[in-house]
Design a protein around this motif. Structure first.
Motif, PDB file in Angstrom:
ATOM      1  N   LEU A   4       1.004  -1.349   0.066  1.00  0.00           N
ATOM      2  CA  LEU A   4      -0.122   0.149   0.153  1.00  0.00           C
ATOM      3  C   LEU A   4       0.823   1.313   0.041  1.00  0.00           C
ATOM      4  O   LEU A   4       0.683   2.135  -0.719  1.00  0.00           O
ATOM      5  N   VAL A   7       2.643   1.663  -3.602  1.00  0.00           N
ATOM      6  CA  VAL A   7       1.456   2.037  -4.635  1.00  0.00           C
ATOM      7  C   VAL A   7       0.947   3.611  -4.338  1.00  0.00           C
ATOM      8  O   VAL A   7       1.193   4.376  -5.273  1.00  0.00           O
ATOM      9  N   SER A   8       0.650   3.732  -3.073  1.00  0.00           N
ATOM     10  CA  SER A   8       0.250   5.258  -2.899  1.00  0.00           C
ATOM     11  C   SER A   8       1.440   6.019  -2.999  1.00  0.00           C
ATOM     12  O   SER A   8       1.008   7.302  -3.508  1.00  0.00           O
ATOM     13  N   ALA A  11       1.668   6.628  -6.594  1.00  0.00           N
ATOM     14  CA  ALA A  11       0.654   7.277  -7.261  1.00  0.00           C
ATOM     15  C   ALA A  11       0.638   8.769  -6.937  1.00  0.00           C
ATOM     16  O   ALA A  11       0.309   9.620  -7.857  1.00  0.00           O
ATOM     17  N   ALA A  12       1.247   9.158  -5.483  1.00  0.00           N
ATOM     18  CA  ALA A  12       1.252  10.455  -5.268  1.00  0.00           C
ATOM     19  C   ALA A  12       2.232  11.411  -5.946  1.00  0.00           C
ATOM     20  O   ALA A  12       2.097  12.346  -6.572  1.00  0.00           O
ATOM     21  N   ALA A  40      -1.951   9.054 -11.858  1.00  0.00           N
ATOM     22  CA  ALA A  40      -1.713   8.323 -10.670  1.00  0.00           C
ATOM     23  C   ALA A  40      -1.901   6.879 -10.777  1.00  0.00           C
ATOM     24  O   ALA A  40      -1.205   5.880 -10.124  1.00  0.00           O
ATOM     25  N   GLY A  44       1.263   4.421  -9.991  1.00  0.00           N
ATOM     26  CA  GLY A  44       0.710   3.429  -8.991  1.00  0.00           C
ATOM     27  C   GLY A  44       0.992   2.078  -9.676  1.00  0.00           C
ATOM     28  O   GLY A  44       1.371   1.101  -8.875  1.00  0.00           O
ATOM     29  N   TYR A  48       3.624  -0.681  -8.057  1.00  0.00           N
ATOM     30  CA  TYR A  48       3.244  -2.140  -7.737  1.00  0.00           C
ATOM     31  C   TYR A  48       4.137  -2.985  -8.221  1.00  0.00           C
ATOM     32  O   TYR A  48       4.404  -4.164  -7.831  1.00  0.00           O
TER      33      TYR A  48
END
Length: 87
Positions: A4, A7-8, A11-12, A40, A44, A48
């Motif tokens: 998490l 990925v976040s 994405a950010a 994102a 992201g 991953y």
């Protein structure tokens, strides 16, 4: 790093890059939010992939470490047998 978080975080970073690029072009930052969502999602997805890559590398390192430890133990055993044989 957790899945998490990886990925976040990526994405950010993707949203940040998109916002920065629009700022450089002096375009409205949030006029098209789907572009931010796409950035994102792409970043992201890369996060991953990087997380999976790290997991595979850690597993490979661990298996090679086990092989090296077994080889070292076997070499020490052989050295002890040779030392006992020569005495």
């Amino acid at each position: 790093m957790s899945l998490l978080g990886s990925v976040s975080g990526f994405a950010a970073f993707g949203v940040l890059v998109r916002t920065y690029a629009l700022g450089l072009q002096k375009r409205p930052l949030f006029s098209n939010p789907s572009g931010h969502a796409i950035a994102a999602a792409v970043f992201g997805g890369f996060g991953y992939y990087v997380h999976g890559l790290q997991q595979r590398q850690e597993d490979l390192i661990e298996s090679k470490k086990e092989v090296l430890l077994k080889n070292r133990a076997r070499a020490e055993e052989i050295a002890k047998k040779q030392a006992a044989f020569t005495q």
